[in-house]
Design a protein around this motif. Sequence first.
Motif, PDB file in Angstrom:
ATOM      1  N   HIS A 186       0.839  -1.208   0.000  1.00  0.00           N
ATOM      2  CA  HIS A 186       0.000   0.000   0.000  1.00  0.00           C
ATOM      3  C   HIS A 186       0.873   1.258   0.000  1.00  0.00           C
ATOM      4  CE1 HIS A 186      -3.352   2.669   0.867  1.00  0.00           C
ATOM      5  NE2 HIS A 186      -2.671   3.165   1.882  1.00  0.00           N
ATOM      6  N   ARG A 187       1.937   1.241   0.783  1.00  0.00           N
ATOM      7  CA  ARG A 187       2.849   2.388   0.804  1.00  0.00           C
ATOM      8  C   ARG A 187       3.475   2.600  -0.567  1.00  0.00           C
ATOM      9  NH1 ARG A 187       5.388   3.687   6.425  1.00  0.00           N
ATOM     10  NH2 ARG A 187       6.661   4.970   5.060  1.00  0.00           N
ATOM     11  N   GLY A 188       3.845   1.498  -1.217  1.00  0.00           N
ATOM     12  CA  GLY A 188       4.420   1.598  -2.557  1.00  0.00           C
ATOM     13  C   GLY A 188       3.438   2.181  -3.557  1.00  0.00           C
ATOM     14  N   PHE A 189       2.180   1.740  -3.487  1.00  0.00           N
ATOM     15  CA  PHE A 189       1.152   2.284  -4.372  1.00  0.00           C
ATOM     16  C   PHE A 189       0.950   3.780  -4.119  1.00  0.00           C
ATOM     17  CE2 PHE A 189      -1.327  -1.967  -4.982  1.00  0.00           C
ATOM     18  CZ  PHE A 189      -0.273  -2.438  -5.747  1.00  0.00           C
ATOM     19  N   SER A 190       1.014   4.179  -2.849  1.00  0.00           N
ATOM     20  CA  SER A 190       0.850   5.601  -2.506  1.00  0.00           C
ATOM     21  C   SER A 190       1.979   6.433  -3.110  1.00  0.00           C
ATOM     22  CB  SER A 190       0.814   5.773  -0.985  1.00  0.00           C
ATOM     23  OG  SER A 190      -0.306   5.126  -0.425  1.00  0.00           O
ATOM     24  N   ALA A 191       3.202   5.874  -3.091  1.00  0.00           N
ATOM     25  CA  ALA A 191       4.337   6.581  -3.687  1.00  0.00           C
ATOM     26  C   ALA A 191       4.146   6.734  -5.191  1.00  0.00           C
ATOM     27  CB  ALA A 191       5.637   5.837  -3.380  1.00  0.00           C
ATOM     28  N   LEU A 192       3.579   5.714  -5.851  1.00  0.00           N
ATOM     29  CA  LEU A 192       3.311   5.804  -7.285  1.00  0.00           C
ATOM     30  C   LEU A 192       2.240   6.860  -7.579  1.00  0.00           C
ATOM     31  CD1 LEU A 192       3.407   2.062  -8.419  1.00  0.00           C
ATOM     32  CD2 LEU A 192       4.931   3.895  -9.162  1.00  0.00           C
ATOM     33  N   LYS A 193       1.236   6.939  -6.712  1.00  0.00           N
ATOM     34  CA  LYS A 193       0.208   7.971  -6.889  1.00  0.00           C
ATOM     35  C   LYS A 193       0.814   9.366  -6.736  1.00  0.00           C
ATOM     36  CE  LYS A 193      -3.806   5.252  -5.424  1.00  0.00           C
ATOM     37  NZ  LYS A 193      -4.861   5.082  -4.389  1.00  0.00           N
ATOM     38  N   ARG A 194       1.790   9.470  -5.835  1.00  0.00           N
ATOM     39  CA  ARG A 194       2.467  10.749  -5.636  1.00  0.00           C
ATOM     40  C   ARG A 194       3.165  11.183  -6.924  1.00  0.00           C
ATOM     41  NH1 ARG A 194       2.514  15.604  -3.944  1.00  0.00           N
ATOM     42  NH2 ARG A 194       4.506  16.412  -3.201  1.00  0.00           N
ATOM     43  N   ILE A 195       3.733  10.241  -7.658  1.00  0.00           N
ATOM     44  CA  ILE A 195       4.396  10.563  -8.930  1.00  0.00           C
ATOM     45  C   ILE A 195       3.382  11.125  -9.910  1.00  0.00           C
ATOM     46  CG2 ILE A 195       5.661   9.594 -10.890  1.00  0.00           C
ATOM     47  CD1 ILE A 195       6.714   7.444  -8.953  1.00  0.00           C
ATOM     48  N   GLU A 196       2.189  10.523  -9.950  1.00  0.00           N
ATOM     49  CA  GLU A 196       1.135  11.007 -10.846  1.00  0.00           C
ATOM     50  C   GLU A 196       0.731  12.435 -10.488  1.00  0.00           C
ATOM     51  OE1 GLU A 196      -2.097   8.295 -10.686  1.00  0.00           O
ATOM     52  OE2 GLU A 196      -0.945   6.583 -11.441  1.00  0.00           O
ATOM     53  N   GLN A 197       0.675  12.712  -9.183  1.00  0.00           N
ATOM     54  CA  GLN A 197       0.301  14.057  -8.739  1.00  0.00           C
ATOM     55  C   GLN A 197       1.358  15.087  -9.130  1.00  0.00           C
ATOM     56  OE1 GLN A 197      -0.201  13.425  -4.555  1.00  0.00           O
ATOM     57  NE2 GLN A 197      -2.163  12.358  -4.775  1.00  0.00           N
ATOM     58  N   ILE A 198       2.634  14.675  -9.040  1.00  0.00           N
ATOM     59  CA  ILE A 198       3.727  15.581  -9.410  1.00  0.00           C
ATOM     60  C   ILE A 198       3.707  15.838 -10.908  1.00  0.00           C
ATOM     61  CG2 ILE A 198       6.242  15.832  -9.527  1.00  0.00           C
ATOM     62  CD1 ILE A 198       6.376  14.143  -6.946  1.00  0.00           C
ATOM     63  N   GLY A 199       3.406  14.796 -11.691  1.00  0.00           N
ATOM     64  CA  GLY A 199       3.380  14.909 -13.149  1.00  0.00           C
ATOM     65  C   GLY A 199       4.753  14.687 -13.760  1.00  0.00           C
ATOM     66  N   GLY A 200       4.813  14.677 -15.071  1.00  0.00           N
ATOM     67  CA  GLY A 200       6.081  14.465 -15.765  1.00  0.00           C
ATOM     68  C   GLY A 200       6.241  13.025 -16.215  1.00  0.00           C
ATOM     69  N   ALA A 201       7.265  12.792 -17.013  1.00  0.00           N
ATOM     70  CA  ALA A 201       7.510  11.461 -17.563  1.00  0.00           C
ATOM     71  C   ALA A 201       8.056  10.525 -16.499  1.00  0.00           C
ATOM     72  CB  ALA A 201       8.487  11.559 -18.735  1.00  0.00           C
ATOM     73  N   TYR A 202       7.746   9.248 -16.631  1.00  0.00           N
ATOM     74  CA  TYR A 202       8.276   8.243 -15.724  1.00  0.00           C
ATOM     75  C   TYR A 202       9.730   7.949 -16.070  1.00  0.00           C
ATOM     76  CZ  TYR A 202       3.994   6.832 -13.284  1.00  0.00           C
ATOM     77  OH  TYR A 202       2.897   6.801 -12.454  1.00  0.00           O
ATOM     78  N   GLY A 203      10.576   7.910 -15.028  1.00  0.00           N
ATOM     79  CA  GLY A 203      11.976   7.549 -15.202  1.00  0.00           C
ATOM     80  C   GLY A 203      12.194   6.069 -14.927  1.00  0.00           C
ATOM     81  N   PRO A 204      13.453   5.626 -14.891  1.00  0.00           N
ATOM     82  CA  PRO A 204      13.763   4.201 -14.711  1.00  0.00           C
ATOM     83  C   PRO A 204      13.191   3.598 -13.432  1.00  0.00           C
ATOM     84  CG  PRO A 204      15.711   5.416 -15.397  1.00  0.00           C
ATOM     85  CD  PRO A 204      14.659   6.431 -15.120  1.00  0.00           C
ATOM     86  N   TYR A 205      13.283   4.303 -12.315  1.00  0.00           N
ATOM     87  CA  TYR A 205      12.790   3.729 -11.063  1.00  0.00           C
ATOM     88  C   TYR A 205      11.271   3.716 -11.022  1.00  0.00           C
ATOM     89  CZ  TYR A 205      17.585   3.825  -9.448  1.00  0.00           C
ATOM     90  OH  TYR A 205      18.935   3.600  -9.339  1.00  0.00           O
ATOM     91  N   SER A 206      10.643   4.743 -11.569  1.00  0.00           N
ATOM     92  CA  SER A 206       9.184   4.778 -11.607  1.00  0.00           C
ATOM     93  C   SER A 206       8.643   3.651 -12.476  1.00  0.00           C
ATOM     94  CB  SER A 206       8.699   6.127 -12.143  1.00  0.00           C
ATOM     95  OG  SER A 206       9.191   7.191 -11.356  1.00  0.00           O
ATOM     96  N   LEU A 207       9.311   3.368 -13.586  1.00  0.00           N
ATOM     97  CA  LEU A 207       8.872   2.278 -14.462  1.00  0.00           C
ATOM     98  C   LEU A 207       9.078   0.923 -13.800  1.00  0.00           C
ATOM     99  CD1 LEU A 207      10.224   3.630 -17.877  1.00  0.00           C
ATOM    100  CD2 LEU A 207       7.816   3.246 -17.281  1.00  0.00           C
ATOM    101  N   GLN A 208      10.222   0.746 -13.129  1.00  0.00           N
ATOM    102  CA  GLN A 208      10.449  -0.520 -12.422  1.00  0.00           C
ATOM    103  C   GLN A 208       9.444  -0.703 -11.288  1.00  0.00           C
ATOM    104  OE1 GLN A 208      14.774  -1.699 -11.774  1.00  0.00           O
ATOM    105  NE2 GLN A 208      15.040   0.415 -12.484  1.00  0.00           N
ATOM    106  N   ALA A 209       9.086   0.401 -10.623  1.00  0.00           N
ATOM    107  CA  ALA A 209       8.082   0.330  -9.564  1.00  0.00           C
ATOM    108  C   ALA A 209       6.723  -0.050 -10.148  1.00  0.00           C
ATOM    109  CB  ALA A 209       7.992   1.666  -8.833  1.00  0.00           C
ATOM    110  N   SER A 210       6.419   0.445 -11.329  1.00  0.00           N
ATOM    111  CA  SER A 210       5.152   0.098 -11.980  1.00  0.00           C
ATOM    112  C   SER A 210       5.118  -1.389 -12.326  1.00  0.00           C
ATOM    113  CB  SER A 210       4.969   0.945 -13.249  1.00  0.00           C
ATOM    114  OG  SER A 210       4.918   2.328 -12.936  1.00  0.00           O
ATOM    115  N   ILE A 211       6.258  -1.936 -12.712  1.00  0.00           N
ATOM    116  CA  ILE A 211       6.351  -3.376 -12.987  1.00  0.00           C
ATOM    117  C   ILE A 211       6.116  -4.172 -11.705  1.00  0.00           C
ATOM    118  CG2 ILE A 211       7.941  -5.234 -13.647  1.00  0.00           C
ATOM    119  CD1 ILE A 211       9.246  -3.134 -15.582  1.00  0.00           C
ATOM    120  N   ALA A 212       6.764  -3.736 -10.624  1.00  0.00           N
ATOM    121  CA  ALA A 212       6.570  -4.403  -9.333  1.00  0.00           C
ATOM    122  C   ALA A 212       5.109  -4.313  -8.891  1.00  0.00           C
ATOM    123  CB  ALA A 212       7.487  -3.781  -8.284  1.00  0.00           C
ATOM    124  N   ALA A 213       4.459  -3.187  -9.183  1.00  0.00           N
ATOM    125  CA  ALA A 213       3.054  -3.012  -8.816  1.00  0.00           C
ATOM    126  C   ALA A 213       2.160  -3.983  -9.574  1.00  0.00           C
ATOM    127  CB  ALA A 213       2.619  -1.571  -9.080  1.00  0.00           C
TER     128      ALA A 213
END
Length: 427
Positions: free
Chosen positions: A275-302
Amino acid sequence: MTTYGNNRTIEGIWIVESAKIIAGVARIVQDVSIAEDLAQEALVIALEKWPESGIPEKPGAWLMTVAKRRAIDLLRRNKLRDQKYEEIGRNMEFKMKMDYDSIDEEINDDLLRLIFTTCHPVLSREARVALTLKLLCGLKTDEIAQAFLVSESTIAQRIVRAKRTLSASKVPFEVPRGLELSRRMSSVLDVIYLMFNEGYVATGGENWIRPKLCNEAIRLGRILAEILPGEPEVHGLIALMEIQASRFKARIGPSGEPILLQDQDRALWDYLLIHRGFSALKRIEQIGGAYGPYSLQASIAACHAKARTASETDWQEISALYDALAQVAPSPVVELNRAVAISMAYGPAAGLEIVDALEVEPSLKQYHLLPAVRGDLLAKLERNEEACAEFKRAATLTQNEQERALLLKRATDCVNVSPLKDFGRKI
């Protein structure tokens, strides 16, 4: 409380507070090595005084104040006639009257400076990791040596050389700006994730995972996220580490043997971390901008975390995310992982085609996961003799005993496949 109990309590306080104290002192003396020595002096004073006077209400603030006062004394002794240092000393003394309520005001900025200093590109990657673990995570030299399977003297020398290099190179104790910030940010995130990865899949030794190392990396990542809330990739790294760490209890069996993702009991996963990991991913969406390497790997883990069972995993989405990752951060290892995703989404033959093309990649020549993945794909294609040879080759390349045992077992399983099992597979 006994002297032993007092010392254990003080040691626990030191582990939590040491990075803040070193960072605060380093801002004054502009030298990480001297700052660490002064912080240690404050700890020695605490060990002498606290057993008699009792532990202060705010022990971290007490240690910070003592260390900073010693820093000012040092500046006065060394630069008594230097007006600049006199002025620094007077200003700092004016601010410090054991005011515990205001002493934390600049801690976050100081910690950020310390993180960027220990991860400066002037140091080798190994030196950055060792120094970061020592100063920011509070690990002892022997603990770092054990984690990376090298001698304690090697780690000690590595840390000493790193401090000397920072001092000789006159690396400023500051947060870089502009393009330099982006360049250094990548180094900082890489160091934190390297720490986590070594704990998640240990390079060698008897244990497949080292949770303490992972926990320290996550703790450091959370500090960074608090200090830099507007950096998407910081949240991406946090999301990635927390989702991966959620699998700890399911990743090893009773004897410490590895349990692969598709075989894990998902009821053992830590869904609070997920749940904490999902919240961090939502935070990226709120910030906006393109996904970088760690954001993409986190999306895979999700994607893995969302699947209630291994069979429900959306491998087509994962393969698409790996396609994006290969565009953003191309590397042979990413391509190997992409091959696995492709094989799960579109069949082992499609994955094997990618893996075979990686056989000529020099950087993967000694990488045990290349033959391990190839062996797995060959086994799925019922090319069992070839698969057995690949698993054995992978076993010779890994330094981790648990992983070696797993690979040799898979090699044996390939040899022992019965005609009945083969028939069942074809059906």
